[in-house]
Write an enzyme that holds these catalytic residues in place. Structure first.
Site, PDB file in Angstrom:
ATOM      1  N   PRO A  88      -0.564  -4.322  11.151  1.00 49.23           N
ATOM      2  CA  PRO A  88      -0.932  -3.237  10.179  1.00 49.23           C
ATOM      3  C   PRO A  88      -0.151  -2.334  11.470  1.00 49.23           C
ATOM      4  O   PRO A  88       0.439  -1.026  11.198  1.00 49.23           O
ATOM      5  CB  PRO A  88      -1.780  -2.833  10.062  1.00 49.23           C
ATOM      6  CG  PRO A  88      -3.085  -3.740  10.468  1.00 49.23           C
ATOM      7  CD  PRO A  88      -2.258  -4.876  11.156  1.00 49.23           C
TER       8      PRO A  88
ATOM      9  N   ASP B 256      11.126  -5.607   9.852  1.00 51.25           N
ATOM     10  CA  ASP B 256      10.891  -4.789   9.269  1.00 51.25           C
ATOM     11  C   ASP B 256      10.719  -3.424   9.718  1.00 51.25           C
ATOM     12  O   ASP B 256       9.770  -2.883  10.669  1.00 51.25           O
ATOM     13  CB  ASP B 256      10.015  -4.976   8.161  1.00 51.25           C
ATOM     14  CG  ASP B 256      10.605  -5.565   7.266  1.00 51.25           C
ATOM     15  OD1 ASP B 256      11.533  -6.122   7.019  1.00 51.25           O
ATOM     16  OD2 ASP B 256       9.812  -5.818   6.134  1.00 51.25           O
TER      17      ASP B 256
ATOM     18  N   LYS C 272      12.472  -2.180   5.152  1.00 47.13           N
ATOM     19  CA  LYS C 272      12.304  -0.942   4.503  1.00 47.13           C
ATOM     20  C   LYS C 272      12.135  -0.119   4.708  1.00 47.13           C
ATOM     21  O   LYS C 272      11.427  -0.244   5.242  1.00 47.13           O
ATOM     22  CB  LYS C 272      12.633  -1.431   2.915  1.00 47.13           C
ATOM     23  CG  LYS C 272      12.590  -2.936   2.263  1.00 47.13           C
ATOM     24  CD  LYS C 272      12.410  -3.245   1.445  1.00 47.13           C
ATOM     25  CE  LYS C 272      12.073  -4.933   1.303  1.00 47.13           C
ATOM     26  NZ  LYS C 272      12.625  -5.973   2.266  1.00 47.13           N
TER      27      LYS C 272
ATOM     28  N   GLY D  93       5.587  -6.298   8.404  1.00 45.72           N
ATOM     29  CA  GLY D  93       4.232  -5.097   8.926  1.00 45.72           C
ATOM     30  C   GLY D  93       3.170  -6.145   7.666  1.00 45.72           C
ATOM     31  O   GLY D  93       3.229  -6.501   6.807  1.00 45.72           O
ATOM     32  N   GLY D  94       1.715  -6.084   8.561  1.00 46.45           N
ATOM     33  CA  GLY D  94       0.764  -6.637   7.530  1.00 46.45           C
ATOM     34  C   GLY D  94       1.022  -8.066   7.906  1.00 46.45           C
ATOM     35  O   GLY D  94       1.179  -8.789   8.886  1.00 46.45           O
ATOM     36  N   ASP D  95       0.549  -8.374   6.125  1.00 48.53           N
ATOM     37  CA  ASP D  95       0.838  -9.840   5.897  1.00 48.53           C
ATOM     38  C   ASP D  95       1.947 -10.229   5.450  1.00 48.53           C
ATOM     39  O   ASP D  95       1.999  -9.169   4.124  1.00 48.53           O
ATOM     40  CB  ASP D  95      -0.382 -10.316   5.738  1.00 48.53           C
ATOM     41  CG  ASP D  95      -0.232 -11.797   5.153  1.00 48.53           C
ATOM     42  OD1 ASP D  95      -1.020 -12.628   5.848  1.00 48.53           O
ATOM     43  OD2 ASP D  95       0.570 -12.068   4.354  1.00 48.53           O
TER      44      ASP D  95
ATOM     45  N   MET E 260       1.384   1.442  -0.898  1.00 40.07           N
ATOM     46  CA  MET E 260       2.637   2.650  -1.672  1.00 40.07           C
ATOM     47  C   MET E 260       2.454   3.607  -2.390  1.00 40.07           C
ATOM     48  O   MET E 260       3.557   3.594  -3.212  1.00 40.07           O
ATOM     49  CB  MET E 260       3.881   1.509  -2.102  1.00 40.07           C
ATOM     50  CG  MET E 260       3.762   0.181  -0.748  1.00 40.07           C
ATOM     51  SD  MET E 260       4.848  -1.052  -1.463  1.00 40.07           S
ATOM     52  CE  MET E 260       4.397  -1.843  -2.121  1.00 40.07           C
TER      53      MET E 260
HETATM   54  C1  LIG Z   1       5.472  -2.902   1.122  1.00 39.46           C
HETATM   55  S1  LIG Z   1       3.409  -2.726   1.847  1.00 39.46           S
HETATM   56  C2  LIG Z   1       3.541  -4.068   2.607  1.00 39.46           C
HETATM   57  C3  LIG Z   1       2.671  -4.448   2.896  1.00 39.46           C
HETATM   58  C4  LIG Z   1       2.266  -5.836   5.014  1.00 39.46           C
HETATM   59  N1  LIG Z   1       2.251  -6.500   4.391  1.00 39.46           N
HETATM   60  C5  LIG Z   1       0.704  -5.740   4.478  1.00 39.46           C
HETATM   61  O1  LIG Z   1      -0.410  -6.539   4.613  1.00 39.46           O
HETATM   62  O2  LIG Z   1      -0.069  -4.436   5.723  1.00 39.46           O
HETATM   63  C6  LIG Z   1       3.554  -1.498   2.564  1.00 39.46           C
HETATM   64  C7  LIG Z   1       2.107  -0.733   2.006  1.00 39.46           C
HETATM   65  O3  LIG Z   1       1.480  -0.820   2.773  1.00 39.46           O
HETATM   66  C8  LIG Z   1       0.673   0.315   3.249  1.00 39.46           C
HETATM   67  N2  LIG Z   1       0.432  -0.136   4.481  1.00 39.46           N
HETATM   68  C9  LIG Z   1       1.340  -0.772   6.038  1.00 39.46           C
HETATM   69  N3  LIG Z   1       0.807  -0.801   7.028  1.00 39.46           N
HETATM   70  C10 LIG Z   1       0.087   0.050   6.740  1.00 39.46           C
HETATM   71  C11 LIG Z   1      -0.233   1.094   8.244  1.00 39.46           C
HETATM   72  N4  LIG Z   1      -0.424   1.178   9.573  1.00 39.46           N
HETATM   73  N5  LIG Z   1      -1.389   2.165   7.666  1.00 39.46           N
HETATM   74  C12 LIG Z   1      -1.554   3.074   6.059  1.00 39.46           C
HETATM   75  N6  LIG Z   1      -1.090   1.747   5.378  1.00 39.46           N
HETATM   76  C13 LIG Z   1      -0.389   1.170   5.523  1.00 39.46           C
HETATM   77  C14 LIG Z   1       1.000   1.521   2.996  1.00 39.46           C
HETATM   78  O4  LIG Z   1       0.419   1.537   1.685  1.00 39.46           O
HETATM   79  C15 LIG Z   1       2.648   0.711   2.793  1.00 39.46           C
HETATM   80  O5  LIG Z   1       3.181   1.556   1.481  1.00 39.46           O
END
Ligand SMILES: C[S@@+](CC[C@H](N)C(=O)[O-])C[C@H]1O[C@@H](n2cnc3c(N)ncnc32)[C@H](O)[C@@H]1O
Length: 256
Positions: free
Chosen positions: A13, A36, A58, A89-91, A169
């Site tokens: 993240p 992304d 996006k 981002g993230g997983d 989101m």
């Molecule tokens: C499309 S989702 C993707 C999530 C991602 N795949 C994950 O596992 O973290 C995007 C949302 O994840 C959250 N998010 C991801 N990274 C973040 C961060 N560094 N700080 C706060 N919210 C985050 C927010 O709610 C953002 O709108």
């Protein structure tokens, strides 16, 4: 020509600190990286010089490339024998559409793998002093999206849910979400936190109650992404803050 290979990779993240070693290796070996918008600049700085890197990402409805187009590009590059990293981002499998890409690749007969990443769901909360579960406070967590609050959402069930509710989101809809939960019977005193990541990767946490947010909303402090946590675990962050013993060096000082 031999078929290439696609790695669906989670970047974590924040910046590279929470990137896995396997993810880093895949970046170093890649011929092409499709990334992304949520991938931090400091992580992008690790892309090897000379590797083709394309932003397909996006962010809140602003699409650089449609999902079907991304799927087609992954398949086309792999058929040309490229080692492709699709960096998210993230997983990749947590609201990341990684499953859709995996299906498209499998249907096209393209070999691929998933390299899991640290999801923001747990990491953002943890760094802000909010555990997903905590003995005596919350024994379960439910992850929902707040981007499309449609008719199919069972607000009564969410209002009754005794564990931790995590909304991704949903920053723009925080007042609406709180109002709907209260209207469906959630306690107005239930605690809620918004944790945002600023562009400099500092975290900002704002806490309140559902009743307050339903009426007054909860102001954003940054232009970055944010997560809403609802439930008794938010109280732990307040308790840690009151004791002056917060763990995160990433947490901005202007709290709560
Ligand atoms: C499309 S989702 C993707 C999530 C991602 N795949 C994950 O596992 O973290 C995007 C949302 O994840 C959250 N998010 C991801 N990274 C973040 C961060 N560094 N700080 C706060 N919210 C985050 C927010 O709610 C953002 O709108």
């Amino acid at each position: 020509m031999e078929t290439g290979f696609v790695s669906l990779v989670g970047a974590g993240p924040f910046g590279p600190d929470l990137l896995t070693l396997k993810a880093l290796r895949r970046l170093q070996e890649a011929d092409v990286i499709l990334y992304d918008a949520l991938v931090a600049e400091s992580t992008r700085a690790l892309f090897p010089h000379g590797t083709l890197a394309v932003s397909v990402g996006k962010r809140c409805g602003r699409h650089a490339m449609a999902q079907a187009e991304i799927n087609r590009l992954l398949i086309r590059l792999a058929r040309r024998g490229r080692r492709v990293v699709r960096l998210k981002g993230g997983d990749p499998y947590v609201f990341g559409r990684g499953g859709e890409e995996a299906l498209a690749l499998a249907r096209a007969g393209i070999p691929f793998e998933v390299v899991p990443g640290v999801s923001s769901v747990a990491a953002v909360g943890a760094l802000a002093g909010i555990p997903l579960t905590h003995r005596g406070l919350s024994q379960s967590a439910q992850i929902i999206q707040g981007h499309e609050l449609d008719q199919t959402t069972d607000w009564s069930a969410l209002a009754r849910f005794a564990g931790t509710l995590v909304v991704l989101m949903g920053v723009g809809a925080v007042q609406e979400i709180a109002a709907r939960l209260v209207a469906h019977g959630a306690e107005a005193a239930r605690q809620i936190a918004l944790v945002e990541t600023a562009p400099d990767l500092q975290l900002h946490r704002s806490t309140s109650t559902l009743g307050e947010v339903a009426v007054h909303g909860l102001a954003r402090r940054t232009a970055g992404p944010g997560i809403i946590y609802i439930g008794a675990v938010v109280g732990l962050a307040r308790e840690l803050a009151a004791l002056g013993l917060e763990a995160s060096s990433q947490l901005a000082r202007s709290l709560p």
